[in-house]
Motif scaffolding. Structure first.
Motif, PDB file in Angstrom:
ATOM      1  N   THR A 141      20.791 -62.343  -8.381  1.00  0.00           N
ATOM      2  CA  THR A 141      20.903 -61.228  -9.317  1.00  0.00           C
ATOM      3  C   THR A 141      22.240 -61.286 -10.054  1.00  0.00           C
ATOM      4  O   THR A 141      22.364 -60.756 -11.162  1.00  0.00           O
ATOM      5  CB  THR A 141      20.783 -59.879  -8.586  1.00  0.00           C
ATOM      6  OG1 THR A 141      21.697 -59.858  -7.477  1.00  0.00           O
ATOM      7  CG2 THR A 141      19.381 -59.649  -8.075  1.00  0.00           C
ATOM      8  N   ARG A 144      22.324 -62.409 -13.558  1.00  0.00           N
ATOM      9  CA  ARG A 144      21.897 -61.468 -14.598  1.00  0.00           C
ATOM     10  C   ARG A 144      22.952 -60.394 -14.861  1.00  0.00           C
ATOM     11  O   ARG A 144      23.134 -59.962 -15.994  1.00  0.00           O
ATOM     12  CB  ARG A 144      20.602 -60.748 -14.172  1.00  0.00           C
ATOM     13  CG  ARG A 144      19.340 -61.548 -14.278  1.00  0.00           C
ATOM     14  CD  ARG A 144      18.185 -60.736 -13.715  1.00  0.00           C
ATOM     15  NE  ARG A 144      16.915 -61.395 -13.972  1.00  0.00           N
ATOM     16  CZ  ARG A 144      15.981 -60.932 -14.791  1.00  0.00           C
ATOM     17  NH1 ARG A 144      16.186 -59.808 -15.434  1.00  0.00           N
ATOM     18  NH2 ARG A 144      14.852 -61.589 -14.961  1.00  0.00           N
ATOM     19  N   THR A 161      21.241 -70.358 -14.746  1.00  0.00           N
ATOM     20  CA  THR A 161      20.146 -69.831 -15.565  1.00  0.00           C
ATOM     21  C   THR A 161      20.102 -70.503 -16.934  1.00  0.00           C
ATOM     22  O   THR A 161      19.038 -70.895 -17.418  1.00  0.00           O
ATOM     23  CB  THR A 161      20.286 -68.309 -15.721  1.00  0.00           C
ATOM     24  OG1 THR A 161      20.232 -67.696 -14.423  1.00  0.00           O
ATOM     25  CG2 THR A 161      19.167 -67.742 -16.582  1.00  0.00           C
ATOM     26  N   GLU A 182      15.775 -65.474  -8.426  1.00  0.00           N
ATOM     27  CA  GLU A 182      17.002 -64.676  -8.427  1.00  0.00           C
ATOM     28  C   GLU A 182      16.938 -63.624  -7.320  1.00  0.00           C
ATOM     29  O   GLU A 182      16.470 -62.506  -7.538  1.00  0.00           O
ATOM     30  CB  GLU A 182      17.185 -64.008  -9.790  1.00  0.00           C
ATOM     31  CG  GLU A 182      17.304 -65.003 -10.935  1.00  0.00           C
ATOM     32  CD  GLU A 182      16.991 -64.379 -12.274  1.00  0.00           C
ATOM     33  OE1 GLU A 182      17.843 -64.463 -13.175  1.00  0.00           O
ATOM     34  OE2 GLU A 182      15.905 -63.782 -12.421  1.00  0.00           O
ATOM     35  N   GLU A 236      10.472 -67.479 -13.871  1.00  0.00           N
ATOM     36  CA  GLU A 236      11.553 -66.644 -13.359  1.00  0.00           C
ATOM     37  C   GLU A 236      10.998 -65.603 -12.397  1.00  0.00           C
ATOM     38  O   GLU A 236      10.015 -64.926 -12.696  1.00  0.00           O
ATOM     39  CB  GLU A 236      12.268 -65.952 -14.521  1.00  0.00           C
ATOM     40  CG  GLU A 236      13.577 -65.299 -14.152  1.00  0.00           C
ATOM     41  CD  GLU A 236      14.347 -64.833 -15.383  1.00  0.00           C
ATOM     42  OE1 GLU A 236      15.545 -64.562 -15.257  1.00  0.00           O
ATOM     43  OE2 GLU A 236      13.748 -64.739 -16.477  1.00  0.00           O
TER      44      GLU A 236
END
Length: 246
Positions: A141, A144, A161, A182, A236
């Motif tokens: 995570t 992101r 990513t 993720e 993803e």
């Protein structure tokens, strides 16, 4: 439509000596894959191979060393005759504030999390193209959402990513699928590597405050992505504990 079977597929997994890597190696072995499990802690891999339901090759692998990476890919192909799937899982998390940081920890994260995954993709790609295989990139995570105290770790995961999306665009028309997974907070040894006392205490408090994911939860997501029909690319997967807010 029937799912794609993993029976007889050849998989190379990095960072397989514990946590998500170990769970994924066992899960893919249970699906019938022939697994090459790589990590620096080779003594743990021998024990892992003994638990595997299928054929498993233990590999002494340091993803920060290009020669080690090429040798691991070579041994995998020599043993199993090819390579269908690469799972890039090796990683290290060393959070801490940017001011006053030990920058050698930055180097370690960049070399392991980002360059290590790049080196392994580069070495494995000719074989994956030959078999129209798949690359699974275990990110976070933090790939992101960046947060205070996690700047460099997040930078490496954002980099994974970005690299993965460029890779996907280059190879998808040739039949190679690229999957980025993720995970949020997972109960693994990763937080045990933290040297900053404040960040270590924060990680412990967070773990105690929620029902954390287990390594097997991430392994199940990897199996899901890899067993989709060939025309389906799950590019993803974001997977958090229900109790995790960020």
């Amino acid at each position: 439509m029937m799912s794609n079977t993993l029976d007889g597929k050849v998989v190379l997994i990095t960072g397989a000596s514990s946590g998500i890597g170990e769970a994924t190696a066992l899960a893919l072995s249970a699906e019938g894959a022939r697994v090459a499990a790589g990590a620096r802690r080779s003594e743990r891999l021998e024990a892992l191979a003994g638990k595997a339901p299928g054929e498993m090759l233990a590999l002494d692998l340091d993803v920060t060393d290009q020669e080690s990476v090429r040798a691991a890919v070579g041994r995998t192909v020599e043993r199993f005759g090819g390579l269908d799937i690469l799972v890039n899982n090796a990683g290290v998390m060393l959070p801490g504030p940017i001011a006053g940081a030990d920058v050698s920890e930055w180097t370690r994260m960049v070399e392991t999390n980002l360059l290590g995954s790049m080196y392994t993709v580069h070495a494995a790609l000719p074989y994956l193209l030959e078999r129209k295989g798949a690359v699974v990139q275990v990110s976070s995570t933090s790939g992101r959402i960046a947060s205070a105290g996690n700047g460099v770790y997040a930078a490496t995961k954002f980099g994974v990513t970005a690299f993965s999306e460029a890779l996907r665009q280059e190879v998808t028309a040739q039949g190679v699928r690229v999957v980025v997974v993720e995970p949020g907070f997972v109960a693994t040894e990763l937080t045990g590597h933290i040297t900053d006392p404040t960040m270590r205490d924060t990680a412990r408090r967070l773990a105690a405050s929620m029902r954390t994911l287990q390594p097997g939860d991430i392994a199940d997501a990897v199996v899901y992505a890899l067993t989709q029909p060939e025309h389906v690319a799950v590019n993803e997967i974001l997977i958090r504990p229900t109790d995790q807010t960020q």
